[in-house]
Design a protein around this motif. Structure first.
Motif, short mmCIF file in Angstrom:
data_model
loop_
_atom_site.label_atom_id
_atom_site.label_comp_id
_atom_site.label_asym_id
_atom_site.label_seq_id
_atom_site.Cartn_x
_atom_site.Cartn_y
_atom_site.Cartn_z
N TYR A 62 0.83 -1.20 0.00
CA TYR A 62 0.00 0.00 0.00
C TYR A 62 0.86 1.26 0.00
O TYR A 62 0.52 2.27 -0.61
CB TYR A 62 -0.92 0.00 1.22
N SER A 73 -5.35 5.52 -1.96
CA SER A 73 -6.33 4.57 -2.47
C SER A 73 -7.26 4.11 -1.34
O SER A 73 -6.80 3.81 -0.24
CB SER A 73 -5.62 3.36 -3.07
N GLY A 75 -9.30 1.55 -2.05
CA GLY A 75 -9.76 0.24 -2.51
C GLY A 75 -8.63 -0.74 -2.73
O GLY A 75 -8.68 -1.57 -3.63
N HIS A 76 -7.60 -0.67 -1.88
CA HIS A 76 -6.43 -1.51 -2.12
C HIS A 76 -6.73 -2.99 -1.86
O HIS A 76 -6.05 -3.86 -2.40
CB HIS A 76 -5.26 -1.04 -1.27
N ALA A 77 -7.74 -3.26 -1.03
CA ALA A 77 -8.07 -4.65 -0.70
C ALA A 77 -8.56 -5.42 -1.92
O ALA A 77 -8.55 -6.65 -1.93
CB ALA A 77 -9.11 -4.71 0.40
N TYR A 80 -5.68 -7.44 -2.96
CA TYR A 80 -5.44 -8.43 -1.91
C TYR A 80 -6.45 -9.57 -2.06
O TYR A 80 -6.09 -10.75 -2.10
CB TYR A 80 -5.60 -7.70 -0.58
N SER A 137 -10.92 4.94 -6.79
CA SER A 137 -10.49 3.73 -6.08
C SER A 137 -11.60 3.25 -5.13
O SER A 137 -11.83 2.06 -4.99
CB SER A 137 -9.20 4.00 -5.30
N GLY A 141 -13.51 -0.27 -5.58
CA GLY A 141 -13.56 -1.15 -4.42
C GLY A 141 -14.97 -1.65 -4.15
O GLY A 141 -15.19 -2.85 -3.97
N LEU A 260 -11.91 -8.56 0.01
CA LEU A 260 -11.76 -7.41 -0.89
C LEU A 260 -12.68 -6.25 -0.54
O LEU A 260 -12.87 -5.34 -1.33
CB LEU A 260 -11.92 -7.81 -2.36
N ALA A 262 -14.38 -2.98 1.92
CA ALA A 262 -13.92 -1.68 2.37
C ALA A 262 -13.22 -1.75 3.73
O ALA A 262 -12.32 -0.97 4.01
CB ALA A 262 -15.12 -0.73 2.45
N GLN A 264 -11.27 -4.12 4.88
CA GLN A 264 -9.89 -4.51 4.63
C GLN A 264 -9.08 -3.35 4.04
O GLN A 264 -7.94 -3.10 4.42
CB GLN A 264 -9.90 -5.71 3.67
N SER A 265 -9.70 -2.62 3.10
CA SER A 265 -9.03 -1.45 2.51
C SER A 265 -8.75 -0.40 3.58
O SER A 265 -7.69 0.25 3.57
CB SER A 265 -9.90 -0.82 1.42
#
Lengths: 434, 249
Positions: A62, A73, A75-77, A80, A137, A141, A260, A262, A264-265
């Motif tokens: 990240y 970001s 929405g990085h999850a 993942y 993002s 997400g 995946l 929010a 987790q993000s």
């Protein structure tokens, strides 16, 4: 600044002693990862270490976006989670077809999954930085998280998709059934991923990422397209997030839509920011702390998210550099030898600050117990002392320690500021601080 | 010989407001060309048009004979044109060394390389050190650019501009806000560093303009009213009336 002006020919590559020091750090980390489960051998700590290792890779990935390239970001999850699903499907395929692919190589599939999705979707996303990027993002997400519940054949709906890691071909006689073997698999990938991500920051591309973070406009006038830089950075972040997600899928033998989402993000943003984005090791500290808190607090209190929120707000307001920023602030003082004058004021502030924190915690827990969990009994066990949430004395203790602790702590904080100013002046006089 | 920069009938409108109209300008190879004009005449807009920061509404801009109008700034930069900014525009959180090195990387062919160690590129290191030596900031190389003094930041700005080895250099008010002594140093620096290259400079300080430029163009209300040698410009009645009147006695 009476140093003789150096000439261009004096500029040498990194000194040998420095590169030795650098490799030394990685060797020490590797040894530490190997002996860690020997020292703490309980099943619970093995599970914790495994999760922390995964969180470290995820947070570092990240930070390729946030700290290195300046992309926020939400929405990085997605990467993942997709890495996790790619791995689960691959593992099931390997087991079903009897392909000769042992488990240790499987996280690469997760990385590939994250990378591919980032490569497809990233070009449009990274056209703009700043708010536009952050909003897109967030949208992507939500889009991916909601489609994961709709596309049942791929994502398995609410229950997710399970797998069996022992069904894959064994390697070195390891079945990867016991948690200790999974821990070493994760530790191995933590080393690989961390070294790769550090190396990435030391390449021409990595340096230009920093330039794009600082000033994308000027980058255009030194020959670079900031869009391409952001895109590549996004792909790399997706790659390493996918590896982290893949390891999670191996660890839990399942991938589901929560990977995946929010939450987790948010967690990875949280860990990275608390650790500190300006230094490479910042997200590592953040991942360790946040995972540890997450595991520890959830079993201690029902309102653990509230504590997370308080910590996050505190860091954003008072230490935007994160833990790494706080630590690195002390380096010039350490070099100048004036750090010793600050320590006593820290020690002095410790007790009243702890009283304040204890008072706040007691207050929060009392209210939480009184309002939310009345049915479960009213006794709060805090630091081994039982408090009854319904008796007025508990409320009074909470109020007194909070207010009293704050008033006294505030005086000691002022002393820290004064001592700090004096120490910083000393460091500045010696040229260790600009 | 083709001109280094040729502007043909360029017009720039923002909505209904015309900033630049009928702009024609030619800068010969190796020439030091100053653009002067009162505030709001469109000097910075002209710079932004040439460097690709904004695209012209109509007309054509050529660099060494090739049309560059409509290209992105990095494409124009890769063709050998580099510019500085009026307001200091550096990479504030990176060190002086890294600022210059970033500007060297594309020109030395390393582009987006993510497989090379940046500290292990001898020609990059060599060139960065030379540029820092040229702008007298070698002793400040470990300082974050944001912590430099104003004059040092202006020098770094010039350093970043020339680091890529472009043969057309455009400087936007390089001495703005400098003391007299600092200005003299900066002019000497510019003279030395742009030796053998084409220079286009926007400047308000008339002693700098007349001391440095081979040719001068006077821009008033988005239009060039005169273009010539310093002596021709000094003697031009239209210029005296429009601009120099109160400043160049």
């Amino acid at each position: 600044m009476s140093v003789a002006a150096p000439s261009a020919s004096d500029i040498r590559p990194v000194a040998r002693s420095q590169s030795l020091k650098f490799y030394g750090i990685w060797v020490i980390v590797a040894i530490g990862l190997v002996v860690l489960p020997v020292i703490f051998s309980s099943g619970g700590s093995l599970t914790s270490f495994s999760l922390i290792g995964i969180a470290i890779i995820f947070a570092l990935s990240y930070n390729i976006l946030l700290g290195q390239t300046g992309l926020l970001s939400f929405g990085h999850a997605v990467y993942y989670g997709l890495g996790g699903f790619a791995v689960v499907h691959m593992m099931n395929a390997v087991a079903a077809h009897g392909w000769p692919l042992p488990l240790p190589f499987i996280p690469l599939v997760g990385g590939l999954g994250g990378f591919c999705f980032a490569a497809v979707i990233g070009w449009v996303m990274t056209k703009r930085a700043g708010t536009v990027f952050a909003m897109i993002s967030l949208g992507i997400g939500e889009l991916v998280a909601s489609s994961s519940l709709i596309l049942r054949s791929v994502f398995g709906g609410e229950s997710g998709i399970t797998t069996d890691r022992t069904a894959l071909p064994h390697m070195f006689g390891w079945s990867f059934g016991p948690q200790i073997q999974v821990y070493y698999l994760i530790a191995f990938w933590v080393m690989i991923a961390a070294i790769a991500m550090y190396a990435l920051t030391r390449t021409p591309f990595g340096r230009i990422c920093n330039a794009v973070r600082d000033n994308p406009e000027r980058v255009e006038f030194i020959g670079y397209d900031p869009h391409v830089v952001r895109y590549l950075s996004y792909c790399f972040a997706g790659l390493f997030a996918g590896i982290a997600g893949g390891l999670t899928a191996i660890n839990f033998e399942i991938a589901n839509s929560a990977y995946l989402g929010a939450v987790q993000s948010g967690l990875v943003l949280f860990a990275t920011f608390i650790g500190g984005t300006a230094y490479f090791f910042g997200p590592i500290l953040g991942a360790i702390l946040v995972t540890y808190l997450q595991l520890g607090l959830t079993s201690l209190t029902t309102v653990w998210q509230l504590y997370f929120g308080i910590i996050f707000i505190g860091i954003v307001m008072f230490a935007p550099g994160g833990i790494a920023g706080i630590l690195m602030m002390h380096r010039p003082l350490l070099r100048a030898g004036t750090l010793g004058t600050v320590i006593p004021s820290y020690l002095l502030a410790l007790l009243p600050t702890l009283v304040l924190v204890g008072g706040v915690i007691l207050g929060i827990e009392t209210i939480a117990h009184y309002t939310a969990s009345q049915g479960e009994g009213n006794v709060i066990n805090l630091f081994g002392i039982p408090f009854n949430a319904t008796t007025p004395s508990t409320w009074i203790i909470a109020i007194v320690t909070t207010i009293g602790g704050f008033l006294v702590a505030r005086m000691t904080w002022r002393r820290i500021v004064e001592a700090w100013d004096r120490a910083a002046r000393g460091a500045r006089d010696q040229g260790y601080l600009a | 010989m083709t001109a280094a920069i040729e502007i043909l009938n360029v017009e720039k409108r923002f909505g209904n407001v015309g900033i630049i109209h009928g702009l024609n300008l030619s800068v010969a190879q190796g020439e030091r060309h100053a653009v002067i004009g009162p505030n709001g005449a469109g000097k910075s807009t002209t710079f932004n048009l040439i460097s690709g920061h904004i695209a012209p509404t109509s007309g054509e801009i050529r660099l060494n004979g090739d049309v560059i109008s409509g290209l992105r700034p990095f494409e124009i930069n890769r063709r050998g044109l580099s510019r500085s900014f009026q307001v200091t525009n550096v990479f504030a959180r990176m060190t002086v060394w890294e600022n210059v090195r970033c500007a060297v990387l594309w020109a030395t062919g390393h582009r987006y390389a993510f497989w090379k160690n940046v500290d292990d590129l001898p020609e990059v290191r060599q060139r960065t050190a030379e540029i820092l030596d040229d702008i007298n900031l070698l002793h400040r190389r470990e300082v974050p650019a944001g912590l430099l003094t104003y004059a040092e930041q202006r020098e770094l700005e010039i350093g970043i501009t020339i680091a890529g080895g472009a043969d057309v250099i455009m400087l936007d008010e390089p001495t703005a806000g400098m003391s007299h002594a600092e200005t003299e140093r900066a002019v000497a620096l510019i003279r030395r560093l742009t030796e053998g290259r084409t220079l286009v400079i926007v400047e308000h300080d008339m002693s700098v303009v007349f001391g440095l430029a081979d040719r001068i163009s006077v821009l008033v209300y988005g239009h060039i009213i005169a273009s010539g040698t310093p002596d021709e410009i000094r003697g031009n009645p239209k210029v005296r009336e429009a601009y120099l009147g109160e400043e160049a006695h």
